[in-house]
Design a protein around this motif. Structure first.
Motif, PDB file in Angstrom:
ATOM      1  N   GLY A 134      41.609  42.018  33.100  1.00 27.32           N
ATOM      2  CA  GLY A 134      41.176  43.331  32.615  1.00 27.32           C
ATOM      3  C   GLY A 134      40.054  43.988  33.393  1.00 27.32           C
ATOM      4  N   VAL A 135      39.762  43.500  34.588  1.00 26.55           N
ATOM      5  CA  VAL A 135      38.742  44.150  35.428  1.00 26.55           C
ATOM      6  C   VAL A 135      39.336  45.443  35.990  1.00 26.55           C
ATOM      7  CG1 VAL A 135      37.404  43.930  37.567  1.00 26.55           C
ATOM      8  CG2 VAL A 135      37.645  41.960  36.016  1.00 26.55           C
ATOM      9  N   LYS A 136      38.541  46.524  35.979  1.00 27.36           N
ATOM     10  CA  LYS A 136      39.057  47.818  36.458  1.00 27.36           C
ATOM     11  C   LYS A 136      38.303  48.366  37.659  1.00 27.36           C
ATOM     12  CE  LYS A 136      42.191  47.868  33.362  1.00 27.36           C
ATOM     13  NZ  LYS A 136      43.499  47.364  33.846  1.00 27.36           N
ATOM     14  N   ARG A 137      37.166  47.782  38.007  1.00 31.44           N
ATOM     15  CA  ARG A 137      36.425  48.237  39.181  1.00 31.44           C
ATOM     16  C   ARG A 137      36.046  47.027  40.018  1.00 31.44           C
ATOM     17  NH1 ARG A 137      34.316  53.118  40.036  1.00 31.44           N
ATOM     18  NH2 ARG A 137      34.503  52.173  42.106  1.00 31.44           N
ATOM     19  N   ILE A 138      36.459  47.036  41.268  1.00 31.21           N
ATOM     20  CA  ILE A 138      36.224  45.909  42.162  1.00 31.21           C
ATOM     21  C   ILE A 138      35.682  46.434  43.480  1.00 31.21           C
ATOM     22  CG2 ILE A 138      37.302  43.966  43.409  1.00 31.21           C
ATOM     23  CD1 ILE A 138      39.626  44.189  41.261  1.00 31.21           C
ATOM     24  N   THR A 139      34.567  45.884  43.928  1.00 34.35           N
ATOM     25  CA  THR A 139      34.050  46.186  45.263  1.00 34.35           C
ATOM     26  C   THR A 139      34.061  44.896  46.070  1.00 34.35           C
ATOM     27  OG1 THR A 139      32.655  47.992  44.473  1.00 34.35           O
ATOM     28  CG2 THR A 139      32.037  46.997  46.576  1.00 34.35           C
ATOM     29  N   LEU A 140      34.669  44.957  47.234  1.00 32.44           N
ATOM     30  CA  LEU A 140      34.678  43.805  48.147  1.00 32.44           C
ATOM     31  C   LEU A 140      33.533  43.992  49.132  1.00 32.44           C
ATOM     32  CD1 LEU A 140      38.533  43.691  48.711  1.00 32.44           C
ATOM     33  CD2 LEU A 140      37.162  42.218  47.198  1.00 32.44           C
TER      34      LEU A 140
ATOM     35  N   LYS B 297      48.991  46.198  50.364  1.00 28.39           N
ATOM     36  CA  LYS B 297      48.951  44.799  49.942  1.00 28.39           C
ATOM     37  C   LYS B 297      48.047  44.646  48.713  1.00 28.39           C
ATOM     38  CE  LYS B 297      50.342  41.407  51.817  1.00 28.39           C
ATOM     39  NZ  LYS B 297      51.568  40.652  51.447  1.00 28.39           N
ATOM     40  N   ILE B 298      46.909  45.301  48.752  1.00 26.80           N
ATOM     41  CA  ILE B 298      46.014  45.223  47.590  1.00 26.80           C
ATOM     42  C   ILE B 298      46.731  45.769  46.357  1.00 26.80           C
ATOM     43  CG2 ILE B 298      43.934  46.273  46.589  1.00 26.80           C
ATOM     44  CD1 ILE B 298      42.488  45.704  49.136  1.00 26.80           C
ATOM     45  N   HIS B 299      47.392  46.904  46.535  1.00 26.53           N
ATOM     46  CA  HIS B 299      48.131  47.511  45.422  1.00 26.53           C
ATOM     47  C   HIS B 299      49.139  46.525  44.834  1.00 26.53           C
ATOM     48  CE1 HIS B 299      49.886  50.858  43.160  1.00 26.53           C
ATOM     49  NE2 HIS B 299      51.069  50.331  43.459  1.00 26.53           N
ATOM     50  N   GLU B 300      49.834  45.810  45.726  1.00 27.26           N
ATOM     51  CA  GLU B 300      50.849  44.848  45.289  1.00 27.26           C
ATOM     52  C   GLU B 300      50.238  43.769  44.370  1.00 27.26           C
ATOM     53  OE1 GLU B 300      53.167  43.579  48.769  1.00 27.26           O
ATOM     54  OE2 GLU B 300      53.151  41.574  47.878  1.00 27.26           O
ATOM     55  N   HIS B 301      49.065  43.252  44.750  1.00 28.18           N
ATOM     56  CA  HIS B 301      48.442  42.213  43.923  1.00 28.18           C
ATOM     57  C   HIS B 301      47.927  42.777  42.605  1.00 28.18           C
ATOM     58  CE1 HIS B 301      49.052  39.255  46.958  1.00 28.18           C
ATOM     59  NE2 HIS B 301      48.465  40.006  47.858  1.00 28.18           N
ATOM     60  N   LEU B 302      47.423  44.009  42.644  1.00 29.87           N
ATOM     61  CA  LEU B 302      46.972  44.622  41.395  1.00 29.87           C
ATOM     62  C   LEU B 302      48.158  44.801  40.445  1.00 29.87           C
ATOM     63  CD1 LEU B 302      44.623  47.415  42.847  1.00 29.87           C
ATOM     64  CD2 LEU B 302      44.000  45.096  42.122  1.00 29.87           C
TER      65      LEU B 302
ATOM     66  N   ALA C 133      49.765  40.751  32.665  1.00 32.17           N
ATOM     67  CA  ALA C 133      48.956  40.905  31.451  1.00 32.17           C
ATOM     68  C   ALA C 133      49.444  42.036  30.552  1.00 32.17           C
ATOM     69  CB  ALA C 133      47.494  41.133  31.838  1.00 32.17           C
ATOM     70  N   ARG C 134      50.587  42.625  30.874  1.00 33.69           N
ATOM     71  CA  ARG C 134      51.089  43.780  30.118  1.00 33.69           C
ATOM     72  C   ARG C 134      50.055  44.890  30.051  1.00 33.69           C
ATOM     73  NH1 ARG C 134      54.292  41.002  25.203  1.00 33.69           N
ATOM     74  NH2 ARG C 134      56.163  40.493  26.350  1.00 33.69           N
ATOM     75  N   ASP C 135      49.563  45.258  31.204  1.00 32.08           N
ATOM     76  CA  ASP C 135      48.557  46.313  31.310  1.00 32.08           C
ATOM     77  C   ASP C 135      49.146  47.399  32.200  1.00 32.08           C
ATOM     78  OD1 ASP C 135      46.188  47.735  31.328  1.00 32.08           O
ATOM     79  OD2 ASP C 135      44.982  46.138  32.224  1.00 32.08           O
ATOM     80  N   THR C 136      48.605  48.600  32.097  1.00 30.53           N
ATOM     81  CA  THR C 136      49.100  49.695  32.949  1.00 30.53           C
ATOM     82  C   THR C 136      47.989  50.351  33.764  1.00 30.53           C
ATOM     83  OG1 THR C 136      48.777  51.314  31.177  1.00 30.53           O
ATOM     84  CG2 THR C 136      50.959  50.288  31.336  1.00 30.53           C
ATOM     85  N   ALA C 137      46.737  50.080  33.431  1.00 30.79           N
ATOM     86  CA  ALA C 137      45.624  50.809  34.048  1.00 30.79           C
ATOM     87  C   ALA C 137      45.246  50.151  35.372  1.00 30.79           C
ATOM     88  CB  ALA C 137      44.432  50.841  33.099  1.00 30.79           C
ATOM     89  N   LEU C 138      45.601  50.819  36.449  1.00 31.57           N
ATOM     90  CA  LEU C 138      45.410  50.261  37.785  1.00 31.57           C
ATOM     91  C   LEU C 138      43.919  50.182  38.135  1.00 31.57           C
ATOM     92  CD1 LEU C 138      47.486  49.474  40.052  1.00 31.57           C
ATOM     93  CD2 LEU C 138      46.925  51.670  41.089  1.00 31.57           C
ATOM     94  N   PRO C 139      43.428  48.999  38.547  1.00 33.83           N
ATOM     95  CA  PRO C 139      42.017  48.918  38.968  1.00 33.83           C
ATOM     96  C   PRO C 139      41.765  49.723  40.240  1.00 33.83           C
ATOM     97  CG  PRO C 139      42.928  46.714  38.552  1.00 33.83           C
ATOM     98  CD  PRO C 139      44.085  47.686  38.563  1.00 33.83           C
ATOM     99  N   GLU C 140      40.508  50.103  40.421  1.00 29.89           N
ATOM    100  CA  GLU C 140      40.106  50.734  41.690  1.00 29.89           C
ATOM    101  C   GLU C 140      39.397  49.691  42.528  1.00 29.89           C
ATOM    102  OE1 GLU C 140      37.862  54.456  41.347  1.00 29.89           O
ATOM    103  OE2 GLU C 140      38.749  54.607  39.341  1.00 29.89           O
ATOM    104  N   VAL C 141      39.776  49.605  43.781  1.00 30.02           N
ATOM    105  CA  VAL C 141      39.173  48.635  44.690  1.00 30.02           C
ATOM    106  C   VAL C 141      38.570  49.402  45.865  1.00 30.02           C
ATOM    107  CG1 VAL C 141      39.603  46.651  46.206  1.00 30.02           C
ATOM    108  CG2 VAL C 141      40.891  46.894  44.072  1.00 30.02           C
ATOM    109  N   ASP C 142      37.298  49.118  46.168  1.00 26.30           N
ATOM    110  CA  ASP C 142      36.724  49.691  47.382  1.00 26.30           C
ATOM    111  C   ASP C 142      35.993  48.607  48.158  1.00 26.30           C
ATOM    112  OD1 ASP C 142      34.198  49.379  46.216  1.00 26.30           O
ATOM    113  OD2 ASP C 142      34.243  51.378  45.393  1.00 26.30           O
TER     114      ASP C 142
END
Lengths: 237, 237
Positions: free
Chosen positions: A102-108, A128-133, A140-149
């Motif tokens: 359920g994490v929605k904001r990720i910074t690498l 590729k990142i999109h694919e893993h998200l 997890a039966r979720d629809t809200a795509l996390p944002e990764v930067d």
């Protein structure tokens, strides 16, 4: 794939969705063993969840008649995860784990002990990142795509970006040897920072603490990043 | 490899250890970038932890002069983990995760939704299982090797084995939709049962509850087994 996640382009019109990519088609056939007439759980990216009846399954298309997709996705975790860039395969798995949780904001983040070559990995390509998200959301039966930067410089991150992130959020640096055990049962918004294999260097820990973060630990065991990130999220929330 | 785990046969005599397997030699060279004179952390399988000086590093041997290895390993988790046999790659990773977290007793269980072919996987060979346990121990700087056994029949397990396991232990079945959230901060001994991908079937859940287990859940998200097992252990203890 506990939910078939529909991208906006999969939806032909209000009541019809068409899935054409090989991965989902293969999964429908081999794992779901789906047949025409089956009713499956579907969700629209960044939208609602509901059921749909499979009306066609061919080599290159699965077509669904949609019922109302109005169940909201499960709640998100109130955390912005800042992860020192792990090695590529561990990045892939970590993205799936944390998205499923359920994490929605990720910074690498780049730190001293991140190998520079990791920044050239194909795993960092947006597709590729999109694919893993998407894999994490489907799990997890979720629809809200996390944002990764990405933050490729540690100092600019700490000096310019982190102060903004910490406005209204509790900052937690997970690092072996920190004085406090990982807290539990949080509900307030957090920024959780996790170092690379080998950890943050002492200078980095100092700067993060100076910026207002609290140092937390998971006990005497040193865990791999992909284990630690799940353990921390499970304990915090 | 945060600790070099010495098998009994690696120890030549009281103060000398000799490591000869390619995996550890490669790791010493490529990750530790070890040189003669370096002092590294070593532990003896099922024994203590201490330091040793690298006195020789050749193509086929690393030799260490051992100091006293008398630091005890980190505490174990008071849990007997009963895991429906996951697919082979997930088994491998799950064994590493749970060993790193301190699990010492693992039973791999057959349930209805475990694919029968998984029982033929080379990952179940004792040498392969041992390899993953050692990787988990090396990661977490632990020396106490977990015991892994298998239960290839669900009914014999529930009828004959489980009642013994539950003597003096709290039984917890992790399954989506169970009434109670996963408890936290336990210190008493537990048996934790986790189903396969797709979950236990209702009959299995009923039998486990009848046997005296409590049903617990991790919220509305369905997690992969390797994510769920880490999240459950992190939350329970």
């Amino acid at each position: 794939m506990n939910l078939i996640l529909l991208a906006p382009e999969d939806i032909r019109h209000d009541r019809l969705a068409s899935v054409r990519d090989p991965r989902r088609l293969r999964h429908l056939r081999e794992v779901h063993r789906a047949r025409v007439g089956d009713v499956l759980t579907l969700g629209v990216q960044d939208g609602g969840i509901g059921r749909g009846e499979l009306t066609l399954l061919s080599d290159d298309e699965a077509r669904f008649a949609l019922e109302t997709l109005d169940t909201p996705p499960p709640p998100a975790l109130p955390v912005h995860l800042v992860l020192a860039l792990p090695r590529p395969r561990m990045l892939a798995r970590s993205l799936e784990h944390v998205t499923a949780m359920g994490v929605k904001r990720i910074t690498l983040l780049h730190t001293r002990r991140v190998e520079k070559s990791y920044w050239q990995s194909p795993e960092l390509e947006p597709a590729k990142i999109h694919e893993h998200l998407v894999l994490g959301l489907e799990q997890a039966r979720d629809t809200a795509l996390p944002e990764v930067d990405v933050a490729k410089g540690f100092r600019p991150f700490v000096e310019e970006r982190l102060p903004q992130l910490l406005e209204g959020r509790r900052g937690l640096v997970a690092h072996p040897g920190m004085p406090s055990p990982c807290p539990t049962g949080l509900s307030e918004p957090c920024v959780l920072l996790i170092g690379p294999e080998g950890g943050f260097i002492p200078y980095e820990v100092e700067r993060l603490l100076e910026a207002g973060c609290e140092g937390i630990h998971l006990g005497p065991r040193i865990l791999r990043v992909e284990t630690a990130v799940v353990a921390l999220l499970a304990r915090l929330f």
